[in-house]
Design an enzyme around this catalytic site. Structure first.
Site: not given
Length: 222
Positions: A60, A96, A98, A126, A129
């Site tokens: 988490e 990034h 992606e 994010c 992205c």
């Protein structure tokens, strides 16, 4: 012997699976000189086990896990189906993985072909992205994208939730990785030690609870 080749880190840049990409390589080199990106994309066929164990862990609180590792399976359907796979990681936060995928692995979508893409990513994209993925899918109706994520990134943020909803409405399938998905990545994308039998995937203690936790959160958002 394959393992030996993969042991040489300096070669990972050229560890592209298909010859078709050799032309791309030349183009990339030319591009690099003229327009150096703010980061370097590390592509390779397999990622080191230590990265996988740390980055993909579906905890988490993901302190220190600020890189994105993206393993992909790209199936191009034309007269013949061609499948390629590999992984990308972003070197600095400047850009990034992606976006690196769309800029380098799939720079142009041929409208006559269909692309089925599956990403296994350490955490969900994010906002920037996510918005760009939405735009790319809207522009290219022949693109099918499924994103399997280990963790949800900043999911409490309203802006993030809205971006994930937009991705879904653009046709992106977003899923939380189950223990079996982590095992799939381990078997298909992680380097095994040279000369050893492939080690079995060892799930971490709270893998199932964390999967269920994130799955509930994602269902609430979407």
């Amino acid at each position: 012997r394959m393992a030996e080749k993969q042991e040489e880190p300096s070669n990972t840049q050229n560890g592209e699976p298909d010859n078709a990409e050799e032309g791309e390589e030349k183009k990339k080199k030319k591009l690099k000189r003229e327009d150096l990106p703010p980061f370097e994309i590390v592509t390779g066929e397999r990622l080191p086990a230590i990265f996988f164990k740390f980055q993909f862990r579906n905890v988490e609180y993901s302190s220190g896990r600020n890189k994105t590792f993206l393993c992909y399976v790209l199936e191009t359907q034309g007269k013949e189906s061609v499948t390629s796979r590999g992984y990308l990681e972003d070197e600095h936060a400047a850009a990034h993985a992606e976006m690196a995928f769309f800029n380098t692995i799939l720079p142009k979508c041929e409208s006559s072909l269909r692309y089925n893409i599956t990403w296994y990513v350490s955490s969900s994209p994010c906002v920037t992205c996510a918005d760009q993925i939405t735009e790319t899918l809207k522009k290219n109706k022949n693109l099918r994208l499924t994103i399997m994520v280990g963790r949800l990134f900043m999911w409490e943020e309203p802006e993030m939730q809205a971006a994930l909803k937009k991705m879904k409405s653009a046709g992106c399938k977003l899923r939380i990785m189950k223990p079996q998905d982590f095992e799939y990545v381990w078997q298909n994308f992680v380097e095994q030690e040279e000369g050893e039998e492939a080690k079995a995937f060892v799930p971490w203690e709270d893998i199932q609870e964390n999967f269920q936790y994130y799955e509930e959160k994602l269902a609430e958002i979407l």
